[in-house]
Motif scaffolding. Sequence first.
Motif, short mmCIF file in Angstrom:
data_model
loop_
_atom_site.label_atom_id
_atom_site.label_comp_id
_atom_site.label_asym_id
_atom_site.label_seq_id
_atom_site.Cartn_x
_atom_site.Cartn_y
_atom_site.Cartn_z
N SER A 79 0.84 -1.20 0.00
CA SER A 79 0.00 0.00 0.00
C SER A 79 0.87 1.24 0.00
O SER A 79 0.59 2.23 -0.70
N CYS A 80 1.95 1.21 0.76
CA CYS A 80 2.91 2.31 0.78
C CYS A 80 3.48 2.52 -0.63
O CYS A 80 3.59 3.66 -1.10
N ALA A 81 3.82 1.42 -1.31
CA ALA A 81 4.42 1.53 -2.64
C ALA A 81 3.46 2.19 -3.64
O ALA A 81 3.86 3.10 -4.37
N ILE A 82 2.19 1.76 -3.66
CA ILE A 82 1.27 2.36 -4.64
C ILE A 82 0.99 3.82 -4.29
O ILE A 82 0.84 4.65 -5.17
N ASP A 83 0.97 4.15 -3.02
CA ASP A 83 0.79 5.56 -2.63
C ASP A 83 1.95 6.40 -3.13
O ASP A 83 1.76 7.52 -3.64
N ARG A 84 3.16 5.90 -3.00
CA ARG A 84 4.34 6.64 -3.48
C ARG A 84 4.33 6.76 -5.00
O ARG A 84 4.67 7.81 -5.55
N ILE A 85 3.95 5.68 -5.68
CA ILE A 85 3.87 5.73 -7.15
C ILE A 85 2.83 6.76 -7.57
O ILE A 85 3.06 7.55 -8.48
N ALA A 86 1.68 6.78 -6.89
CA ALA A 86 0.62 7.73 -7.22
C ALA A 86 1.05 9.17 -6.97
O ALA A 86 0.53 10.09 -7.61
N ASN A 87 2.00 9.36 -6.06
CA ASN A 87 2.52 10.71 -5.84
C ASN A 87 3.41 11.17 -6.99
O ASN A 87 3.58 12.37 -7.21
N GLU A 88 3.98 10.22 -7.71
CA GLU A 88 4.93 10.53 -8.77
C GLU A 88 4.34 10.52 -10.18
O GLU A 88 4.76 11.29 -11.03
N LEU A 89 3.40 9.62 -10.42
CA LEU A 89 2.89 9.42 -11.78
C LEU A 89 1.40 9.72 -11.87
O LEU A 89 0.63 9.27 -11.02
N ALA A 90 1.02 10.43 -12.92
CA ALA A 90 -0.40 10.55 -13.23
C ALA A 90 -0.93 9.15 -13.54
O ALA A 90 -0.19 8.28 -14.00
N TYR A 91 -2.21 8.95 -13.32
CA TYR A 91 -2.78 7.62 -13.52
C TYR A 91 -2.57 7.11 -14.94
O TYR A 91 -2.21 5.95 -15.14
N ASP A 92 -2.77 7.95 -15.94
CA ASP A 92 -2.59 7.51 -17.33
C ASP A 92 -1.15 7.05 -17.59
O ASP A 92 -0.93 6.06 -18.30
N ASP A 93 -0.17 7.74 -17.01
CA ASP A 93 1.23 7.32 -17.16
C ASP A 93 1.47 6.00 -16.42
O ASP A 93 2.18 5.13 -16.92
N PHE A 94 0.90 5.86 -15.23
CA PHE A 94 1.01 4.61 -14.48
C PHE A 94 0.51 3.43 -15.32
O PHE A 94 1.18 2.40 -15.41
N VAL A 95 -0.63 3.59 -15.96
CA VAL A 95 -1.21 2.51 -16.77
C VAL A 95 -0.33 2.26 -18.00
O VAL A 95 0.05 1.11 -18.28
N GLU A 96 0.00 3.32 -18.73
CA GLU A 96 0.76 3.16 -19.98
C GLU A 96 2.17 2.63 -19.72
O GLU A 96 2.60 1.65 -20.32
N TRP A 97 2.88 3.30 -18.82
CA TRP A 97 4.27 2.90 -18.57
C TRP A 97 4.33 1.52 -17.93
O TRP A 97 5.22 0.72 -18.24
N GLY A 98 3.39 1.23 -17.04
CA GLY A 98 3.35 -0.09 -16.42
C GLY A 98 3.08 -1.19 -17.43
O GLY A 98 3.64 -2.28 -17.34
N THR A 99 2.25 -0.89 -18.40
CA THR A 99 1.97 -1.86 -19.46
C THR A 99 3.23 -2.15 -20.26
O THR A 99 3.54 -3.31 -20.56
N PHE A 100 3.99 -1.12 -20.59
CA PHE A 100 5.25 -1.33 -21.30
C PHE A 100 6.21 -2.15 -20.46
O PHE A 100 6.85 -3.08 -20.96
N ALA A 101 6.33 -1.83 -19.18
CA ALA A 101 7.27 -2.54 -18.31
C ALA A 101 6.89 -4.01 -18.15
O ALA A 101 7.76 -4.89 -18.20
N ARG A 102 5.60 -4.29 -17.98
CA ARG A 102 5.17 -5.68 -17.77
C ARG A 102 5.26 -6.52 -19.03
O ARG A 102 5.45 -7.73 -18.96
#
Length: 98
Positions: free
Chosen positions: A33-56
Amino acid sequence: RAGHDYPTSARVEYVQECMLRNGGELSYLYKCSCAIDRIANELAYDDFVEWGTFARNASLAGERGGVFRDSDQARENAKRYRAVEAEAYSACGLQVPK
């Protein structure tokens, strides 16, 4: 900075996947939960989805995986996502994913 607004379902999905990657123990609920909160502080949701898709999907074999790994933008997006995730994992006491 309050962070970006992620849908609850996206946060829950991320925490569940993170917990499974780390053995599924309840103690990881707080760390993940700490990790996703920190990620959400850094990335807009659309970037989280797009960049995460590329990484996975960068490791998908063959032509299907090419879109996720062959362009400079795909590699950069995956790299940026992994860097943000690694920082969040480290700050929250999790082993950085490989």
